[in-house]
Design a protein around this motif. Structure first.
Motif, short mmCIF file in Angstrom:
data_model
loop_
_atom_site.label_atom_id
_atom_site.label_comp_id
_atom_site.label_asym_id
_atom_site.label_seq_id
_atom_site.Cartn_x
_atom_site.Cartn_y
_atom_site.Cartn_z
N ILE A 119 0.37 14.21 -12.27
CA ILE A 119 1.31 15.33 -12.29
C ILE A 119 0.87 16.38 -13.31
N ILE A 120 1.47 17.55 -13.16
CA ILE A 120 1.27 18.65 -14.12
C ILE A 120 2.53 18.74 -14.98
N ALA A 121 2.37 18.59 -16.26
CA ALA A 121 3.51 18.68 -17.18
C ALA A 121 3.02 19.15 -18.54
N PHE A 122 3.96 19.70 -19.33
CA PHE A 122 3.62 20.20 -20.67
C PHE A 122 4.68 19.75 -21.66
N ARG A 123 4.26 19.61 -22.90
CA ARG A 123 5.18 19.19 -23.95
C ARG A 123 6.22 20.29 -24.17
N ARG A 124 7.47 19.85 -24.32
CA ARG A 124 8.56 20.82 -24.46
C ARG A 124 9.41 20.52 -25.70
N GLU A 125 8.82 19.86 -26.72
CA GLU A 125 9.61 19.51 -27.90
C GLU A 125 9.99 20.78 -28.69
N LYS A 126 11.12 20.71 -29.29
CA LYS A 126 11.58 21.81 -30.13
C LYS A 126 10.67 21.94 -31.34
N SER A 163 0.76 17.33 -20.79
CA SER A 163 1.21 15.94 -20.99
C SER A 163 1.44 15.23 -19.66
N GLY A 164 0.82 15.74 -18.59
CA GLY A 164 0.99 15.09 -17.29
C GLY A 164 0.20 13.79 -17.21
N GLY A 165 0.89 12.71 -16.86
CA GLY A 165 0.26 11.39 -16.82
C GLY A 165 -0.43 11.10 -15.50
N ASP A 166 -1.28 10.06 -15.50
CA ASP A 166 -1.98 9.64 -14.30
C ASP A 166 -1.07 8.82 -13.40
N LYS A 200 5.08 13.19 -20.77
CA LYS A 200 4.74 12.58 -22.05
C LYS A 200 3.52 11.68 -21.94
N ALA A 201 2.60 12.06 -21.06
CA ALA A 201 1.32 11.36 -20.89
C ALA A 201 1.47 9.91 -20.45
N MET A 202 2.56 9.59 -19.78
CA MET A 202 2.78 8.21 -19.35
C MET A 202 2.22 8.01 -17.94
N GLN A 203 1.49 6.91 -17.78
CA GLN A 203 0.93 6.59 -16.46
C GLN A 203 1.99 5.94 -15.58
N GLY A 209 -6.62 -1.44 -3.32
CA GLY A 209 -5.74 -0.29 -3.45
C GLY A 209 -6.48 0.90 -4.04
N GLY A 210 -5.99 2.10 -3.75
CA GLY A 210 -6.63 3.32 -4.24
C GLY A 210 -6.32 3.58 -5.70
N ARG A 211 -7.23 4.27 -6.37
CA ARG A 211 -7.00 4.64 -7.77
C ARG A 211 -5.94 5.73 -7.87
N GLY A 212 -5.25 5.75 -8.98
CA GLY A 212 -4.26 6.80 -9.20
C GLY A 212 -4.92 8.14 -9.51
N GLY A 213 -4.26 9.21 -9.12
CA GLY A 213 -4.76 10.55 -9.42
C GLY A 213 -4.58 10.88 -10.89
N ARG A 214 -5.44 11.76 -11.42
CA ARG A 214 -5.35 12.13 -12.83
C ARG A 214 -4.34 13.26 -13.05
N GLY A 215 -3.61 13.15 -14.14
CA GLY A 215 -2.69 14.21 -14.52
C GLY A 215 -3.41 15.32 -15.25
N ASN A 216 -2.68 16.45 -15.55
CA ASN A 216 -3.37 17.62 -16.10
C ASN A 216 -3.87 17.40 -17.53
N MET A 217 -3.35 16.38 -18.24
CA MET A 217 -3.86 16.15 -19.59
C MET A 217 -5.32 15.70 -19.55
N ARG A 218 -5.77 15.15 -18.40
CA ARG A 218 -7.15 14.70 -18.27
C ARG A 218 -8.15 15.86 -18.13
N PHE A 219 -7.66 17.03 -17.79
CA PHE A 219 -8.55 18.16 -17.52
C PHE A 219 -8.58 19.18 -18.66
N ALA A 220 -7.90 18.86 -19.74
CA ALA A 220 -7.87 19.79 -20.87
C ALA A 220 -9.23 19.81 -21.57
#
Length: 432
Positions: free
Chosen positions: A19-26, A34-37, A75-78, A119-130
């Motif tokens: 997934i594509i996600a970003f940290r949103r902490e105050k 922070s998108g996880g696999d 939060k980078a969780m698989q 089984g197929g491998r999981g796709g990588r989240g956007n944190m993997r491409f930074a």
């Protein structure tokens, strides 16, 4: 009903999407990706269950699909990996790929397992491409599809002693007398069309599995009569027990029956005649059997054959106790040798990972469309979400690195030309 062959479809679970996600902490400015696999898809696993004796279950269910992996999380969780799909099969099951005809596994031991479809491998989240160039990428991958294939299951019975002989020599009657099995018995050829199993319990506490196999006739090694349907099962037995109609009720010579059966076994597999053998001289209650037995043992002695001969009558139950004790003693004397021979193909797995494809992309033209053929690129467009600027920029860099842009120019592609890779089409932009 006895089922000893089945064709089924198996598919490993697809991997979960990244997934594509970003940290949103105050108070955390520009927190970063922070998108996880995604999780891995479940494997399809065959497990031996000694409580099963046939492939009957596969007559009603022919498709087995494992669960897909869970999507990635913030939060980078698989995402969670999917549990394997366990398919229970009886001991003696040979699994063959229906397309390639290669043996995937030969399953003989209780609880033995083999992965049939991964089984197929999981796709990588956007944190993997930074990276320093793209610190906050809008890029993620879909999960990889799980393996799928049609497989043929073939059951070769796991019995201690196999009764072999011509049709109507009394194999089924003998099985019904010494075990609790109740096979079909009739006064015509091929009454037994499928193998029957029974457990022999001896007074001293020992026991073994006895199989009544369909009648054998000349030419069986070529598939005549029940042919291979019979011989497939005799491969698994530790001891071969020849049942001979010593009364010659159908006019055949008992000794020639014995010789021809051994010839058929040798023509099917050179290992079968080397198995321990006993000879059961059946129907000794019928007049004339004693004379035939004397001729039989005389001819056997001249050929120096060391198989023990046991005169019995399955109808009157005479002579059965010495036979059963002898079979139990033979089994006690050779368990390790027999197991080693019967399991010689155990764990024989021929699955191999596909070799890495490093060949140059192939370009061909269909009307005004330029088609790029390259396995790695096709897998990439199937997995990556090409719906953002960052993803397309990364894809363009890979095309340049693999020489696809230059190859397209050489084949006449210009600005605005349509290029297709797999199911994905885009316009060619000439950057020279």
């Amino acid at each position: 009903m006895f089922v000893d062959k089945a064709k089924i479809f198996v598919k490993g679970g697809d991997g979960g999407d990244g997934i594509i996600a970003f940290r949103r902490e105050k108070y955390v400015e520009q927190g970063g990706p922070s998108g996880g696999d995604g999780g891995r898809g479940g494997d399809v696993v065959f497990r031996v269950d000694e409580g099963l004796r046939t492939l009957m279950d596969f007559r009603y269910q022919k498709h087995f699909k494992a669960e897909r992996g869970e999507k990635g999380k913030t939060k980078a969780m698989q995402g969670a990996n999917a549990a394997p799909l366990i398919v229970r099969v009886p001991p003696g099951t040979v699994v063959t790929d229906d397309d390639t005809k290669e043996i995937i596994a030969d399953l003989t031991r209780h609880n033995q397992e083999v992965v049939i479809a991964k089984g197929g491998r999981g796709g990588r989240g956007n944190m993997r491409f930074a990276n320093p160039v793209t610190p906050a990428p809008y890029i993620s991958e879909k999960g990889e599809p799980g393996e799928e294939r049609w497989v043929v299951l073939e059951l070769k019975l796991m019995a201690d002693v196999g009764l072999v002989g011509y049709p109507s020599v009394g194999k089924s009657t003998l099985l019904s007398v010494v075990t609790a099995a109740r096979p079909k018995i009739g006064s015509y050829h091929f009454t037994t069309l499928t193998p029957n199993l029974g457990v022999v319990n001896i007074a001293d506490g020992r026991s073994f599995v006895l199989a009544d196999l369909p009648g054998l006739i000349e030419g069986a090694h070529q598939g005549v009569g029940l042919g291979h349907e019979f011989l497939r099962h005799i491969e698994r037995t530790k001891i071969i027990a020849h049942v001979i109609d010593m009364a010659a009720t159908e006019g055949r010579d008992p000794y020639q029956d014995f010789v021809k059966i051994n010839e058929e076994l040798a023509l099917y597999s050179e290992q079968l005649p080397r198995r321990p053998q006993v000879i059961i001289a059946n129907k000794m209650d019928i007049p004339g059997a004693d004379e035939h037995l004397r001729e039989f043992t005389s001819k056997l002695a001249r050929q120096s054959h060391n198989a023990a001969v046991f005169p019995v009558s399955a109808v009157t139950h005479s002579g059965l106790a010495p036979l059963l004790y002898k079979l139990a003693d033979m089994l006690d004397a050779l368990p390790q040798h027999a197991e080693a021979e019967l399991a010689q193909n155990d764990d024989h797995i021929v699955y191999r990972l596909p070799e890495k494809n490093e060949e140059a992309p192939r370009i061909r033209r269909e009307n005004d469309v330029f088609i790029v053929e390259h396995a790695d690129l096709q897998r990439m467009v199937e997995r990556i979400h090409l719906n953002s600027y960052d993803a397309f920029q990364r894809f363009s860099r890979i095309l340049r690195k693999k020489g696809v842009e230059q190859a397209l120019r050489e084949h006449g592609a210009k600005d605005g030309s349509i290029v297709r890779i797999g199911d994905y089409e885009f316009e060619f932009v000439d950057r020279e």
